[in-house]
Scaffold this motif. Structure first.
Motif, PDB file in Angstrom:
ATOM      1  N   PRO A  76       0.784  -1.240   0.000  1.00  0.00           N
ATOM      2  CA  PRO A  76       0.000   0.000   0.000  1.00  0.00           C
ATOM      3  C   PRO A  76       0.815   1.288   0.000  1.00  0.00           C
ATOM      4  O   PRO A  76       0.452   2.248  -0.680  1.00  0.00           O
ATOM      5  N   ALA A 109     -18.142   6.025   3.984  1.00  0.00           N
ATOM      6  CA  ALA A 109     -16.874   5.293   4.099  1.00  0.00           C
ATOM      7  C   ALA A 109     -15.709   6.283   4.119  1.00  0.00           C
ATOM      8  O   ALA A 109     -15.792   7.379   3.558  1.00  0.00           O
ATOM      9  N   SER A 111     -11.499   6.840   3.445  1.00  0.00           N
ATOM     10  CA  SER A 111     -10.314   6.328   2.760  1.00  0.00           C
ATOM     11  C   SER A 111      -9.184   7.334   2.913  1.00  0.00           C
ATOM     12  O   SER A 111      -9.411   8.545   2.998  1.00  0.00           O
ATOM     13  N   PRO A 121      -4.714   2.057   0.022  1.00  0.00           N
ATOM     14  CA  PRO A 121      -5.644   1.011   0.485  1.00  0.00           C
ATOM     15  C   PRO A 121      -5.322   0.465   1.870  1.00  0.00           C
ATOM     16  O   PRO A 121      -4.794  -0.632   2.033  1.00  0.00           O
ATOM     17  N   LEU A 122      -5.684   1.234   2.888  1.00  0.00           N
ATOM     18  CA  LEU A 122      -5.519   0.787   4.275  1.00  0.00           C
ATOM     19  C   LEU A 122      -6.890   0.570   4.895  1.00  0.00           C
ATOM     20  O   LEU A 122      -7.827   1.332   4.642  1.00  0.00           O
ATOM     21  N   LYS A 123      -6.999  -0.458   5.738  1.00  0.00           N
ATOM     22  CA  LYS A 123      -8.263  -0.724   6.422  1.00  0.00           C
ATOM     23  C   LYS A 123      -8.351   0.027   7.747  1.00  0.00           C
ATOM     24  O   LYS A 123      -9.419   0.488   8.137  1.00  0.00           O
ATOM     25  N   ASP A 124      -7.243   0.150   8.438  1.00  0.00           N
ATOM     26  CA  ASP A 124      -7.221   0.803   9.746  1.00  0.00           C
ATOM     27  C   ASP A 124      -6.653   2.213   9.608  1.00  0.00           C
ATOM     28  O   ASP A 124      -5.477   2.389   9.292  1.00  0.00           O
ATOM     29  N   LEU A 125      -7.495   3.217   9.838  1.00  0.00           N
ATOM     30  CA  LEU A 125      -7.081   4.622   9.682  1.00  0.00           C
ATOM     31  C   LEU A 125      -6.934   5.339  11.020  1.00  0.00           C
ATOM     32  O   LEU A 125      -6.829   6.570  11.045  1.00  0.00           O
TER      33      LEU A 125
END
Length: 227
Positions: A76, A109, A111, A121-125
């Motif tokens: 990523p 959502a 991002s 593309p990270l899931k945990d922000l």
């Protein structure tokens, strides 16, 4: 048939010779003992090693730098990487990582976007909650230009919590004290500079404002909060 057999025989002979060369070189110390990485900030060490697919003591001549580069550039944070074999025992990686710029909110959502407006593309922000939130379909492509203008007046820019793209033409800013700033479609830099001067002189006054409308070139419309 003879041509096919001869071609396969040559191929197998070359493969055997390459394998013998690699093993002989490994016996003479040409194995991976060190991996040097430059430019790594956000990319985790574990993700990098998994993409590298290389163990200490592996024959260095068997290492395919081009395939490793392709795998690493799918991570990523990695924008570009240069992978080099430095004989007799060193693999050198030079990373160029993407820089997080803002959090894009769309359809509920969130991002992370970089300085080019591309998604990271990270899931945990959770580590990036301090970044400004931008809203709007075309917000990512226009965020860099807006932030360049805001950075000219850092004292006021530090108060910006969110920026909402309006009609694909202009922005509304939301300060961390809930004041809304309506920026014009044109002349944003001049309007922002003028507002910043007022903020420096009347900072306390700004705490009680509901909105500041800068869309007209000859006037400013200010709404105060009701007590």
């Amino acid at each position: 048939i003879w041509r096919v057999w001869h071609k396969d025989w040559v191929f197998e002979t070359v493969k055997k010779f390459e394998k013998s060369l690699i093993l002989n070189a490994a016996d003479k110390g040409f194995v991976v003992r060190k991996i040097l990485v430059e430019g790594r900030i956000e990319t985790s060490r574990q993700d990098l090693l998994r993409a590298l697919k290389l163990e200490s003591g592996s024959p260095i001549l068997a290492f395919n730098a081009d395939l490793a580069r392709i795998r690493i550039e799918t991570l990523p944070w990695v924008k570009k990487v240069v992978v080099e074999r430095r004989l007799p025992d060193l693999i050198h990686l030079s990373l160029s990582e993407r820089i997080p710029l803002a959090i894009w909110q769309r359809n509920g959502a969130f991002s992370l976007i970089d300085t080019k407006g591309d998604l990271i593309p990270l899931k945990d922000l959770t580590a990036y909650t301090g970044l400004i939130v931008v809203v709007g379909r075309d917000a990512p492509a226009n965020t860099v230009k807006l932030f360049n203008i805001l950075s000219e007046e850092p004292q006021l820019a530090d108060r910006v919590a969110a920026a909402v793209r309006i009609g694909g033409r202009r922005w509304n800013l939301h300060l961390n004290n809930q004041t809304e700033i309506l920026l014009p479609e044109k002349g944003v830099d001049a309007a922002w500079s003028h507002l910043s001067k007022l903020y420096k002189n009347y900072e306390v006054f700004f705490e009680n404002l509901k909105s500041v409308d800068l869309r007209l070139t000859d006037r400013m419309i200010i709404l105060q909060r009701r007590n």
